[in-house]
Design a protein around this motif. Structure first.
Motif, mmCIF file in Angstrom:
data_model
loop_
_atom_site.group_PDB
_atom_site.id
_atom_site.type_symbol
_atom_site.label_atom_id
_atom_site.label_comp_id
_atom_site.label_asym_id
_atom_site.label_seq_id
_atom_site.Cartn_x
_atom_site.Cartn_y
_atom_site.Cartn_z
ATOM 1 N N ALA A 224 18.592 35.233 84.553
ATOM 2 C CA ALA A 224 18.068 33.918 84.913
ATOM 3 C C ALA A 224 19.186 32.899 85.049
ATOM 4 N N ALA A 225 19.006 32.006 86.006
ATOM 5 C CA ALA A 225 19.767 30.769 86.120
ATOM 6 C C ALA A 225 18.788 29.634 85.845
ATOM 7 N N PRO A 226 19.258 28.413 85.687
ATOM 8 C CA PRO A 226 18.311 27.317 85.433
ATOM 9 C C PRO A 226 17.292 27.120 86.555
ATOM 10 N N PHE A 227 17.622 27.561 87.765
ATOM 11 C CA PHE A 227 16.819 27.256 88.946
ATOM 12 C C PHE A 227 16.381 28.515 89.695
ATOM 13 N N ALA A 228 16.677 29.693 89.161
ATOM 14 C CA ALA A 228 16.355 30.943 89.856
ATOM 15 C C ALA A 228 16.270 32.092 88.871
ATOM 16 N N LEU A 229 15.507 33.104 89.246
ATOM 17 C CA LEU A 229 15.388 34.338 88.480
ATOM 18 C C LEU A 229 15.834 35.490 89.363
ATOM 19 N N ALA A 230 16.386 36.510 88.755
ATOM 20 C CA ALA A 230 16.773 37.712 89.489
ATOM 21 C C ALA A 230 16.287 38.929 88.716
ATOM 22 N N PRO A 441 20.403 29.249 72.947
ATOM 23 C CA PRO A 441 19.764 29.605 74.215
ATOM 24 C C PRO A 441 20.695 29.329 75.389
ATOM 25 N N LYS A 442 20.774 30.277 76.308
ATOM 26 C CA LYS A 442 21.597 30.068 77.494
ATOM 27 C C LYS A 442 21.122 31.002 78.601
ATOM 28 N N HIS A 443 21.473 30.636 79.833
ATOM 29 C CA HIS A 443 21.187 31.479 80.983
ATOM 30 C C HIS A 443 22.374 32.396 81.243
ATOM 31 N N ASP A 444 22.092 33.561 81.810
ATOM 32 C CA ASP A 444 23.185 34.490 82.127
ATOM 33 C C ASP A 444 23.508 34.511 83.617
#
Length: 457
Positions: A224-230, A441-444
């Motif tokens: 996940a990014a703050p604005f997108a999922l993969a 918590p963080k996005h990868d």
């Protein structure tokens, strides 16, 4: 035994026809597409133009109810599904060694396969069923009704023919014409609860090379990014799909249909990068799907059923966007219930409507809630969830107890509030946090600046 007409030959329609036929009911299935699955699997998947079934080419993960229903009702179909390349993945396979068994663990299995493999296996079984007649290339134009309070559906109109039935099953999908037919006939309108999902999906299909690496190792299937999922969807016959999800309002969405841009972006997410590093062969363009909604269509209101002699199933009843992969699972679960109570439902459908509201509606509500949160987060580029909520997700990949409840929710076995709100889960998450005091918590996935640098100006 009842005479049943099924409108629509997708997964829910095929499953319903098969289960009804195997209980001795006389079934006629009407499907307006003259083509059927069962020729060449790859040609059917990549080269069958199916504008009424846009999800057919999108990735699927078939959840536990698909497996449990098929093994109970049609074990030959399940065997055929595996023979055609579908693969079982138990949620505890993440750990290598499974934890001590608890009741229900045997059901925590995803079937990794493309939708076309399930359609092909169901189609082959339906063709073998002597009590089921399939009329392909036949479009149902209307319902036939008899005046009463409420009106009773007595069959369907196909061309000049009025086909009589004791029960009509609407399995014609999310674009079902049946609600409009009922309103035009003067019936009370179905109760529709619809929520637009401001989320867009883009995917691309790949195949592992016969002479290349086969396994990315112990890698999560989502990032996940703050604005997108993969995400990556390992599938049948050495295929897999890479998927990106973002807000429909994201200005870069159109650029991602360029395969080079799509892949460059996907390589900035650990989950999808690990699979792309296997040097697979691309097998499709970038396939986009948007304009999605979550819609519940009830053929009953506070006064009871709006008609008798008719029920809806699959996406005609409950349509959710693909985030959680509920469609095939809930469709087959409903087909099983319908087949087990056909005569009662044909006489009075209210028990079916009540069952659907109790057993299926909660999953619709959960999807709406999750989509609203995802839409807002992706549109705003929100930070990760609070520390404990993020720890719950992270802990599952270290702790089989938490993985178990995560899997139970994912596989439609328990609702989230019930599964996660136990003392046992609380103890395990608390212990995990104590063992990981540095956790934040963080996005990868990529930052916005990194993402935008990959998008042509």
């Amino acid at each position: 035994m009842a005479r049943v007409a099924v409108i629509g030959g997708g997964i829910s329609g095929l499953g319903t026809a098969l289960m009804l036929g195997r209980r001795g009911h006389t079934v006629t299935l009407f499907e307006q597409d003259a083509r059927q699955a069962g020729g060449d699997l790859e040609r059917d998947f990549f080269h069958w133009d199916r504008p009424r079934v846009p999800q057919a080419i999108q990735p699927h993960s078939l959840l536990a109810p698909v497996r449990t229903v098929l093994r109970a009702e049609a074990p030959d179909v399940y065997t055929d599904l595996l023979a055609r390349g579908a693969r079982e993945y138990h949620e505890f396979d993440w750990f290598g060694e499974h934890p001590p068994h608890r009741a229900g663990d045997e059901d925590l299995v995803t079937l990794r396969t493309r939708r076309i493999v399930l359609e092909t296996a169901l189609t082959a079984a339906v063709r073998r069923e002597p009590t089921v007649e399939v009329r392909r290339g036949c479009q149902v134009r209307a319902l036939t009704l008899r005046e009463s309070r409420p009106a009773r559906v007595t069959g369907v109109q196909v061309g000049a023919e009025a086909h009589q039935a004791d029960l009509v099953v609407d399995a014609s999908g999310r674009r079902s014409p049946v609600p409009a037919w009922l309103i035009a006939a003067g019936c009370r309108p179905p109760v529709v609860d619809s929520h637009r999902a401001g989320i867009a999906y883009l995917c691309r299909w790949y195949r592992l090379r016969a002479d290349g690496p086969r396994d990315p190792g112990r890698v999560k299937t989502g990032s996940a990014a703050p604005f997108a999922l993969a995400g990556v969807f390992p599938s049948d016959n050495d295929t897999f799909a890479v998927s990106l999800v973002l807000s429909t309002s994201d200005p870069t969405r159109g650029a991602l249909t360029d395969p080079a841009v799509f892949e460059a972006v996907a390589r900035h997410f650990p989950a999808t990068a690990a699979w792309l590093d296997l040097a697979p062969e691309p097998h499709s363009t970038v396939l986009a799907m948007a304009g999605l909604d979550n819609r519940w269509t009830a053929l009953a209101d506070d006064d009871g059923p709006v008609v008798t002699g008719l029920v809806n199933i699959g996406d005609s009843l409950i349509h959710t966007n693909p985030t959680f992969g509920h469609g095939a699972a809930l469709g087959l679960r409903a087909a099983q219930h319908l087949a087990a109570h056909t005569d009662q439902i044909a006489a009075d459908p209210m028990s079916y409507h009540t069952w659907a509201a109790q057993d299926l509606r909660p999953w619709f509500d959960a999807q709406v809630k999750a989509d609203h949160a995802d839409e807002q987060r992706l549109a705003e580029g929100s930070p990760p969830a609070d520390r404990r909520a993020a720890a719950l997700a992270a802990c599952a990949f270290d702790d089989p107890v938490v993985m178990r409840v995560r899997a139970q929710v994912r596989h439609l076995l328990r609702l989230a509030d019930d599964a996660y709100g136990t003392d046992e889960v609380d103890r395990h998450v608390t212990a995990w946090l104590a063992a990981h005091p540095e956790f934040t918590p963080k996005h990868d996935g990529p930052t916005r600046d990194q993402w935008d640098a990959l998008i042509p100006s």
